[in-house]
Design an enzyme around this catalytic site. Structure first.
Site, PDB file in Angstrom:
ATOM      1  N   SER A   1       0.984  -1.293  -0.003  1.00  0.00           N
ATOM      2  CA  SER A   1       0.129  -0.163   0.021  1.00  0.00           C
ATOM      3  C   SER A   1       0.820   1.181  -0.017  1.00  0.00           C
ATOM      4  CB  SER A   1      -0.809   0.101   1.210  1.00  0.00           C
ATOM      5  OG  SER A   1      -1.649   1.309   1.222  1.00  0.00           O
TER       6      SER A   1
ATOM      7  N   LYS B   1      -4.486  -6.527   3.482  1.00  0.00           N
ATOM      8  CA  LYS B   1      -4.567  -5.380   2.581  1.00  0.00           C
ATOM      9  C   LYS B   1      -5.606  -5.207   2.110  1.00  0.00           C
ATOM     10  CE  LYS B   1      -2.823  -2.470  -0.486  1.00  0.00           C
ATOM     11  NZ  LYS B   1      -3.723  -2.462  -1.628  1.00  0.00           N
TER      12      LYS B   1
ATOM     13  N   HIS C   1      -7.419  -3.151   4.974  1.00  0.00           N
ATOM     14  CA  HIS C   1      -6.964  -1.903   4.848  1.00  0.00           C
ATOM     15  C   HIS C   1      -7.585  -1.076   3.873  1.00  0.00           C
ATOM     16  CE1 HIS C   1      -4.390   1.017   2.777  1.00  0.00           C
ATOM     17  NE2 HIS C   1      -3.803   1.308   3.803  1.00  0.00           N
ATOM     18  N   ASN C   2      -7.985  -1.628   2.459  1.00  0.00           N
ATOM     19  CA  ASN C   2      -8.555  -0.783   1.652  1.00  0.00           C
ATOM     20  C   ASN C   2     -10.043  -0.508   2.062  1.00  0.00           C
ATOM     21  OD1 ASN C   2      -6.108  -1.186   0.496  1.00  0.00           O
ATOM     22  ND2 ASN C   2      -7.123  -1.314  -1.666  1.00  0.00           N
TER      23      ASN C   2
ATOM     24  N   GLU D   1      -9.771   2.023   4.625  1.00  0.00           N
ATOM     25  CA  GLU D   1      -9.697   3.501   3.678  1.00  0.00           C
ATOM     26  C   GLU D   1     -10.853   4.141   3.238  1.00  0.00           C
ATOM     27  OE1 GLU D   1      -6.578   2.708   0.648  1.00  0.00           O
ATOM     28  OE2 GLU D   1      -8.030   4.036  -0.743  1.00  0.00           O
TER      29      GLU D   1
HETATM   30  P1  NBP Z   1      -1.241  -2.391 -13.930  1.00  0.00           P
HETATM   31  O1  NBP Z   1      -2.078  -2.763 -12.766  1.00  0.00           O
HETATM   32  O2  NBP Z   1      -1.823  -1.381 -14.726  1.00  0.00           O
HETATM   33  O3  NBP Z   1      -0.630  -3.617 -14.543  1.00  0.00           O
HETATM   34  C1  NBP Z   1       0.176  -3.157 -16.004  1.00  0.00           C
HETATM   35  C2  NBP Z   1       1.317  -4.374 -15.829  1.00  0.00           C
HETATM   36  O4  NBP Z   1       0.935  -5.757 -16.002  1.00  0.00           O
HETATM   37  C3  NBP Z   1       2.355  -4.303 -16.970  1.00  0.00           C
HETATM   38  O5  NBP Z   1       3.651  -4.612 -16.521  1.00  0.00           O
HETATM   39  C4  NBP Z   1       1.599  -5.073 -18.055  1.00  0.00           C
HETATM   40  O6  NBP Z   1       2.798  -5.674 -18.895  1.00  0.00           O
HETATM   41  C5  NBP Z   1       1.437  -6.367 -17.254  1.00  0.00           C
HETATM   42  N1  NBP Z   1       0.685  -7.340 -17.694  1.00  0.00           N
HETATM   43  C6  NBP Z   1      -0.790  -7.455 -18.050  1.00  0.00           C
HETATM   44 BR1  NBP Z   1      -1.775  -5.902 -17.851  1.00  0.00          BR
HETATM   45  N2  NBP Z   1      -1.158  -8.460 -18.364  1.00  0.00           N
HETATM   46  C7  NBP Z   1       0.037  -9.286 -18.521  1.00  0.00           C
HETATM   47  C8  NBP Z   1       0.148 -10.508 -18.957  1.00  0.00           C
HETATM   48  N3  NBP Z   1      -0.941 -11.480 -19.396  1.00  0.00           N
HETATM   49  N4  NBP Z   1       1.415 -11.161 -18.832  1.00  0.00           N
HETATM   50  C9  NBP Z   1       2.517 -10.325 -18.289  1.00  0.00           C
HETATM   51  N5  NBP Z   1       2.202  -9.148 -18.017  1.00  0.00           N
HETATM   52  C10 NBP Z   1       0.856  -8.665 -18.051  1.00  0.00           C
HETATM   53  O7  NBP Z   1       0.269  -1.912 -13.004  1.00  0.00           O
HETATM   54  P2  NBP Z   1       0.280  -1.180 -11.753  1.00  0.00           P
HETATM   55  O8  NBP Z   1      -0.589   0.134 -11.753  1.00  0.00           O
HETATM   56  O9  NBP Z   1       1.650  -0.720 -11.776  1.00  0.00           O
HETATM   57  O10 NBP Z   1      -0.214  -1.937 -10.581  1.00  0.00           O
HETATM   58  C11 NBP Z   1       0.453  -3.249 -10.649  1.00  0.00           C
HETATM   59  C12 NBP Z   1      -0.200  -4.121  -9.200  1.00  0.00           C
HETATM   60  O11 NBP Z   1      -0.114  -3.357  -8.057  1.00  0.00           O
HETATM   61  C13 NBP Z   1      -1.521  -4.357  -9.638  1.00  0.00           C
HETATM   62  O12 NBP Z   1      -1.927  -5.632  -9.198  1.00  0.00           O
HETATM   63  C14 NBP Z   1      -2.208  -3.498  -8.743  1.00  0.00           C
HETATM   64  O13 NBP Z   1      -3.682  -3.726  -8.374  1.00  0.00           O
HETATM   65  C15 NBP Z   1      -1.375  -3.280  -7.587  1.00  0.00           C
HETATM   66  N6  NBP Z   1      -1.312  -2.105  -6.978  1.00  0.00           N
HETATM   67  C16 NBP Z   1      -1.642  -0.777  -7.809  1.00  0.00           C
HETATM   68  C17 NBP Z   1      -1.315   0.344  -6.775  1.00  0.00           C
HETATM   69  C18 NBP Z   1      -1.281   1.747  -7.631  1.00  0.00           C
HETATM   70  O14 NBP Z   1      -1.342   2.762  -6.836  1.00  0.00           O
HETATM   71  N7  NBP Z   1      -1.246   1.695  -9.023  1.00  0.00           N
HETATM   72  C19 NBP Z   1      -1.416   0.238  -5.482  1.00  0.00           C
HETATM   73  C20 NBP Z   1      -1.281  -0.816  -4.741  1.00  0.00           C
HETATM   74  C21 NBP Z   1      -1.161  -1.908  -5.464  1.00  0.00           C
HETATM   75  P3  NBP Z   1       2.697  -4.923 -20.373  1.00  0.00           P
HETATM   76  O15 NBP Z   1       3.607  -3.352 -20.110  1.00  0.00           O
HETATM   77  O16 NBP Z   1       3.064  -5.581 -21.259  1.00  0.00           O
HETATM   78  O17 NBP Z   1       1.530  -4.291 -20.713  1.00  0.00           O
END
Ligand code: NBP
Length: 479
Positions: free
Chosen positions: A128, A183, A186-187, A190
């Site tokens: 988080s 987690k 937590h959400n 939130e």
């Molecule tokens: P995203 O949730 O937007 O996911 C994008 C990533 O997933 C890219 O690296 C993409 O690769 C990869 N991907 C996908 Br989509 N399909 C795939 C597949 N079939 N095989 C391999 N790779 C694949 O990214 P994020 O916002 O950085 O979040 C990452 C994780 O962290 C998520 O689970 C999210 O829920 C969690 N999270 C996010 C936050 C936040 O604030 N954003 C906070 C806490 C937790 P590509 O580049 O090749 O498309």
């Protein structure tokens, strides 16, 4: 040059987590399905530390020292399974796979079981703090085998946020899905916190007649006291912000439809399955969904009822003080509900989660970080068997002290037509829990009447049924 850890999935979260690790002196293998992201990371941030870019899954795995530690940071759901399927055949017994995405804990339990059968340690780690946290110190909630935690511990402790006393905001939460479960809660908390803050804002605006900039000042003052938290802090900043295009308060130009990505909904769905009342979180999820129902809202817009008033200066100040008390008491109740849920799941799944450790991990890095959590930690440290936060002598005294103002606030809101589902659900929960006797006796009697569902009596043991359709005599329902 073997990497100590690898990160696959280099969107905002994975990229920033990899940079955080590299900045702490670790050699980090980096990989992404689309290789351009890997190249971009190394080009832009290569100077920050030691990265080993890998173009393929095989290269990535080969770059890792053994036992391998690799972190998956991709979109939750199908993509996580796809990545696990891609990597698992390339791994050896004893390797550690960490899923840092927002997985549902039931998926984490399933994945942990499947990988355990292949001799691979699977750690479901809630992370988080958004992208800023991933880079500068998130709160990390890992669940999985304890050996895997020990192997990850130094790295996680280095990159995690630090609480005010310097303790890293990470701890082994428990086996399999425990980390992702916590987690999720937590959400949920939130969501409840944000809703309660929004209700306080609405009351100050609609009943006290304060303008957003003035309300920002009120929140700033509150954040120097027991409501000191990240969310109250950002609320003050948002309310003080003026829209550049129109010159109006920013909060007035944002469409009043709050969206959700789903973890709040998961929390409520899971709470229903576990039979734990989390009314504060549920009301927050419902309030967001109501806000988006434009059609319903338009259809009901003309219905009669009051909408606010403006108090004079002295009354408004006294009212604002009562709102602070209502907000604080409601917050304690919704946190108590969150912890009840963690306890219920811990018992259901045999996780043995330490409730104090959960509070400790949330003290820094995450969205609900707050001074308050140190007191929650202390309450559970003083009594690990505490049945509810409301039974802690310190919180009980504070909530008891606030309850009159809390009631008056809810009454005032009802009188002036301001919806306060969070405040009133929390107050109802407080009153129901403290009531010696509930009208549930009548509900159970009704159930016995129409469905012969039986009842227990207050004066003797056993189950009974009344012959409602007959002579209304009572029969024993024990077999
Ligand atoms: P995203 O949730 O937007 O996911 C994008 C990533 O997933 C890219 O690296 C993409 O690769 C990869 N991907 C996908 Br989509 N399909 C795939 C597949 N079939 N095989 C391999 N790779 C694949 O990214 P994020 O916002 O950085 O979040 C990452 C994780 O962290 C998520 O689970 C999210 O829920 C969690 N999270 C996010 C936050 C936040 O604030 N954003 C906070 C806490 C937790 P590509 O580049 O090749 O498309």
């Amino acid at each position: 040059n073997q990497a100590q850890i690898g990160v696959t999935g280099l969107a905002v979260m994975g990229r920033n987590l990899a940079r955080n690790l590299a900045r702490h002196g670790y050699t980090v293998a980096v990989h992404n399905r689309t290789a351009a992201r890997t190249r971009a990371l190394v080009e832009e941030f290569g100077h920050e530390g030691d990265f080993v870019p890998a173009g393929t899954a095989e290269e990535f795995v080969a770059a890792l020292e053994r036992p391998r530690r690799l972190v998956i940071m991709v979109k939750a759901g199908g993509p996580t399974d796809a990545v696990i399927e891609e990597f698992a055949p390339l791994l050896d017994e004893g390797d550690i796979v960490v899923d840092g995405g927002n997985a549902h804990f039931a998926d984490t339990r399933r994945r942990e079981r499947a990988l355990r059968e292949r001799g691979i340690h699977f750690v479901g780690a809630g992370v988080s703090g958004g992208e800023e946290g991933a880079l500068n110190g998130p709160s990390i909630m890992p669940g999985g085998p304890v050996e895997a935690w020990e192997a990850l511990r130094p790295l996680l402790e280095d990159i995690a946020a630090k609480a005010a006393d310097g303790t890293p905001c990470t701890a082994h939460i428990g086996p399999d899905g425990a980390g992702h479960f916590v987690k999720m809660v937590h959400n949920g908390i939130e969501y409840a916190d944000m809703q309660l803050i929004a209700e306080a804002y609405d009351l100050l605006r609609t009943v006290a007649g304060y303008e957003p900039a003035r309300i920002a000042e009120v929140f700033r003052t509150w954040s120097t006291g027991r409501l000191d938290s990240y969310l109250v802090g950002i609320t003050a900043e948002v309310l003080a912000h003026t829209d550049a295009a129109t010159g109006r308060p920013f909060v007035d130009v944002v469409a009043d439809a709050a969206e959700q990505k789903g973890t709040g909904r998961w929390t409520v769905q899971t709470a229903l399955d576990l039979g734990v009342p989390v009314s504060g979180i549920a009301e927050a999820v419902f309030a967001r969904s109501l806000s988006g129902h434009t059609g319903l809202r338009e259809a009901a817009a003309g219905l009669p009822g009051p909408r606010g008033r403006a108090l004079d200066e002295g009354e408004a100040a006294r009212f604002a003080d009562r709102v602070e008390q209502a907000l604080y008491a409601s917050k304690v109740v919704s946190y108590a509900q969150g912890w009840n849920m963690v306890r219920a799941a811990s018992e259901e799944y045999g996780w043995d989660v330490d409730p104090g450790a959960v509070a400790a991990v949330w003290r820094g890095g995450c969205i609900i970080r707050a001074a308050f959590l140190d007191r929650v930690r202390a309450a559970f440290a003083a009594d690990p068997a505490l049945p509810t936060l409301l039974a802690d002598p310190g919180f009980a005294e504070e909530v008891g002290g606030a309850q009159q103002a809390w009631r008056e606030t809810v009454a005032e809101a009802v009188r002036h037509g301001v919806p306060v589902p969070g405040f009133s659900a929390a107050l109802a929960s407080y009153d129901a829990l403290r009531a010696g006797r509930l009208p549930a006796s009548l509900v159970q009697a009704q159930r016995d009447y129409f469905g012969a569902h039986t009842y227990r009596r207050t004066d003797r043991a056993g189950s009974y049924h009344t012959l409602w359709g007959g002579d209304r005599s009572e029969v024993s329902a024990d077999i």
